[in-house]
Write an enzyme that holds these catalytic residues in place. Structure first.
Site, PDB file in Angstrom:
ATOM      1  CD  GLU A 139      -4.115  -0.336  -3.508  1.00 54.40           C
ATOM      2  OE1 GLU A 139      -4.937  -0.125  -2.578  1.00 54.40           O
ATOM      3  OE2 GLU A 139      -2.929   0.045  -3.470  1.00 54.40           O
ATOM      4  CG  PHE A 181       8.585  -2.047   2.890  1.00 46.46           C
ATOM      5  CD1 PHE A 181       7.806  -1.850   4.028  1.00 46.46           C
ATOM      6  CD2 PHE A 181       8.403  -1.193   1.807  1.00 46.46           C
ATOM      7  CE1 PHE A 181       6.876  -0.829   4.084  1.00 46.46           C
ATOM      8  CE2 PHE A 181       7.477  -0.167   1.865  1.00 46.46           C
ATOM      9  CZ  PHE A 181       6.715   0.025   3.011  1.00 46.46           C
ATOM     10  CD  GLN A 182       4.488  -1.136   0.243  1.00 46.56           C
ATOM     11  OE1 GLN A 182       4.952  -0.955  -0.889  1.00 46.56           O
ATOM     12  NE2 GLN A 182       3.591  -0.337   0.783  1.00 46.56           N
ATOM     13  CE  LYS A 186      11.453  -0.329  -7.824  1.00 50.86           C
ATOM     14  NZ  LYS A 186      11.510   0.532  -6.635  1.00 50.86           N
ATOM     15  CG  MET A 189     -30.598  -9.318   2.152  1.00 54.41           C
ATOM     16  SD  MET A 189     -32.330  -9.530   1.675  1.00 54.41           S
ATOM     17  CE  MET A 189     -32.269  -9.154  -0.078  1.00 54.41           C
TER      18      MET A 189
END
Lengths: 578, 162
Positions: free
Chosen positions: A50, A112-113, A162, A477
């Site tokens: 993602e 969940f999630q 959802k 760097m």
């Protein structure tokens, strides 16, 4: 027509004119993904992580000026996207991020999630929404695009439970948005603009300092005309490169921590400063107490909170860069017609003395590949017209210093947040937006590993990005700072097990090349760009002792630049290749 | 300097956390914050008491204005204004103390709103300084608990935040 929430999401994107959605499916987003399956108007680009989705959408937005669109699922889908959202937020990039959420009834149950998406993203978005009724969905999406792309742009998150995507309602995409609490200003105050012009025309030592606001605000032409009309020196921030053509003698190059000697000295010494779409970031100003001690500052910005935040400003102008600069130009022309002609010949003499230092010069006789040479050669091969994305570190600074940008939206990098892993996915978004243009991703062997998985996405969608890996076997760097400020204690700035990048690229189905000698650099780049339909991963084995100069140490002033390599550069341990 | 910033914000979930989050993220100080719906149920009215230099207060007001949920904002301390805070305070009041506390409450124009054999619960409204002064005069009286509402403010005269 009656549509489900999921269909409303897709139809709204279509009505908004969205070409691409960068995303990754998951449980809470499945209804929406089902709706995607049933249509062909909006193309979904399946990324591998993602973070890649957000950077790709970000690259698309930077290259086009249109908002990038992301679709991810709840929970880890969101947390993975946060880095990319914060990246876009710091650089004011328009983005709409649609996130699946657990069903309304489960919110707060540690389902969940489940994560508190609105809470977790709140400090790194311009605004966010949690949709609570399917009837609000189209309106919220419309608002999200409006907010993301107006005023000072930024990312907007729309969190959609959802169950909302399963419910149905009458769909009609709103044609306009009315928000009593949000009304960005576009035109600057005429009196302030006129006062600013008077100050500029009366200056002995003026400078025009511009940033990402010129790029995001589409004001490069207006800036160029004004600077040329005034014949004043112009410097760009890292985010503002391409806002003024690099070849123009009025251009002093980039300013700030790794900017040119002439730009920083001119900032220090000037008497009138016009800042446009720049935010006086610490990497630009250095120590604020030593910043441009004798200047009167005019600051044009679309975001009032940028003005007066870090430095005090005599003439604040809240407005979009393009209309303000247009108005300034017309007043300048009128004043000049009345006989007011600025004479800053002495100032230019001074600047030319500084410019004569050639502060970006490097050792061109080296037997090792100098990273600066790779970038100069890239400019040559692409005629300076490529879209160049970068990751974060030394290679980013060298790209900014040495590529030379002719036009805006061609230089795409994470300036504010400094996100390693940005370059490759951003290049995907750029290449999708401009399939016929040359896209180069300048990266390093540490940064590229942070989103290397997107090589797989490049294969799936046949994105012929040219990856230029400046491989110095160090987090360059970090190593440079350790050399300068930690007596050469190179704590964890080296990875002992680097992959064979050629084999790695090939395993993803791309072309991999390793280049170890300066004599082979030009040929390799030529060959790579000749392969128009292939992603070519070029692993340049560069001089690992090379440092980015000039440098203003954090907390230094513009007049306190390190210009030359010190002897310490040679005491580095040689690091082996994988 | 102490400032009283009054805001009208969209009466939506999350508006309060955006504002509180802004203060913590940018290191601004909140002395008190009150919020409740207004006569227009789509709006909440918030009063924030904060401290900072003029430059910081300017940033606070600009950053608050930038929040999409903030509809309007005024720094009440820039003009003439009225501020009030409500305090509920429960004290031990036994034997000879009962009369003394009652007298103090009358002097401060408070009200005793609940009584037991050993305690008074007192309601007192006023500017912050008055509430502080009342607590100071209670020296020697044991305070069981005190609840303060935080400051609410409004402009004097015709000026209004609408």
């Amino acid at each position: 027509m009656i549509l489900s929430g999921a269909e409303i999401v897709v139809q709204s994107l279509k009505d908004e004119g969205v070409e691409f959605v960068f995303g990754y499916p998951g449980g809470a987003a499945l209804h929406i993904y089902d709706a995607f399956y049933k249509q062909e108007d909006v193309q979904h680009i399946l990324v591998r992580h993602e973070q890649g989705a957000t950077h790709a959408a970000d690259g698309y937005a930077r290259a086009t000026g249109k908002p990038g669109v992301v679709l991810v699922t709840s929970g880890p889908g969101v947390t993975n996207a946060v880095t990319g959202i914060a990246t876009a937020h710091m650089d004011s990039i328009p983005m709409v991020v649609l996130t699946g959420q657990v069903p309304t009834a489960l919110i707060g149950d540690d389902a969940f999630q489940e994560v508190d998406t609105v809470g977790i993203t709140r400090p790194c978005v311009k605004h966010n929404f949690l949709v609570s009724r399917v009837e609000d969905l189209a309106q919220v999406i419309k608002k999200a695009f409006f907010i993301a792309n107006s005023g000072r742009p930024g990312p907007v998150v729309v969190d959609i439970p959802k169950d909302i995507t399963a419910q149905s309602t009458e769909y009609k995409y709103p044609t306009s948005v009315e928000m009593r609490s949000y009304a960005p200003v576009s035109r600057g105050h005429p009196k302030q603009i006129s006062r600013a012009v008077d100050l500029l025309l009366g200056a002995d030592k003026p400078i025009i300092y511009t940033g990402g606001g010129i790029i995001q605000g589409g004001a490069a032409d207006e800036l160029t005309q004004l600077v040329r009309e005034l014949e004043f020196p112009c410097t760009n921030t890292l985010m503002g490169l391409g806002g003024f053509p690099y070849k123009d003698p009025l251009f002093l190059g980039m300013l700030g921590m790794h900017g040119t000697y002439e730009s920083n000295m001119a900032m220090y010494d000037c008497d009138v400063m016009l800042a446009v779409g720049a935010r006086f970031d610490d990497r630009v100003t250095g120590d604020l107490t030593k910043f441009s001690p004798n200047s009167t500052i005019i600051h044009v910005d679309v975001d009032p909170s940028s003005i007066g935040k870090n430095v005090s400003v005599e003439v604040p102008i809240v407005g979009e860069a393009a209309p303000v600069l247009r108005e300034m130009l017309s007043i300048v022309k009128a004043r000049k017609a009345d006989g007011v002609v600025p004479d800053i010949g002495q100032w230019w003499d001074r600047i030319e003395e500084w410019r004569a230092f050639k502060s970006f010069e490097y050792d061109r006789e080296s037997a090792k590949i100098k990273p600066q040479y790779v970038i100069e050669t890239l400019h040559k091969i692409t005629n300076g017209n490529a879209f160049v994305t970068s990751d974060v570190g030394q290679h980013q600074m060298w790209a900014a210093q040495h590529y030379g940008f002719n036009a805006s939206r061609r230089w795409i990098n994470s300036g504010g947040l400094g996100t390693m892993g940005f370059g490759l996915p951003a290049a995907m978004g750029v290449q999708l937006a401009h399939p016929d243009e040359q896209v180069a991703c300048i990266t390093g062997e540490a940064s590229i590993m942070m989103c290397i998985q997107e090589l797989s996405t490049c294969k799936q969608y046949n994105l012929p990005v040219k990856v230029i890996n400046l491989n110095n076997r160090y987090m360059g760097m970090v190593r440079q700072w350790q050399e300068f400020f930690y007596d050469g204690r190179y704590s964890h700035s080296y990875m002992d097990a680097l992959p064979d990048f050629v084999a790695l690229a090939e395993s993803f189905g791309h072309v991999g090349v390793r280049i170890e000698s300066p004599a082979d650099v030009e040929g390799a780049l030529e060959e790579a760009f000749a392969q128009e339909n292939r992603l070519v991963f070029m692993d340049f084995i560069t001089d690992q002792s090379e440092n980015v100069y000039p440098m203003i140490a954090a907390g230094g002033g513009h007049n306190e630049m390190h210009l030359k390599p010190s002897e310490a550069d040679d005491v580095l341990l040689e690091r082996e290749l994988a | 300097m102490r400032r009283i910033i009054s805001l009208l914000v969209e009466n939506e979930a999350g508006a309060l956390s955006r504002i509180a989050g802004l203060f913590s993220a940018r290191g601004y100080n909140i002395e008190s914050l009150t919020v409740a719906p207004t006569e227009d149920e789509s709006l909440s009215r918030m009063t924030i008491v904060t401290r900072g230099s003029d430059a910081i207060i300017e940033q606070i007001t600009k950053q608050l204005n930038k929040l999409i949920d903030v509809v309007r904002l005024v720094d009440l301390t820039e003009g003439r204004h009225i501020e009030r805070e409500l305090m509920l305070i429960k004290v031990i009041a036994e034997r000879e103390e009962r009369e003394e506390v009652k007298r103090l409450v009358d002097i401060f124009r408070g009200r005793i709103i609940d009584v037991t054999n050993s305690t008074y619960t007192i309601e007192l409204t006023g500017p912050v300084g008055k509430l502080d002064a009342f607590i100071e005069t209670l020296q020697g009286v044991e305070v069981v608990e005190a609840v303060r509402s935080g400051v609410s403010g409004i402009s004097r005269g015709d000026r209004a935040l609408r």
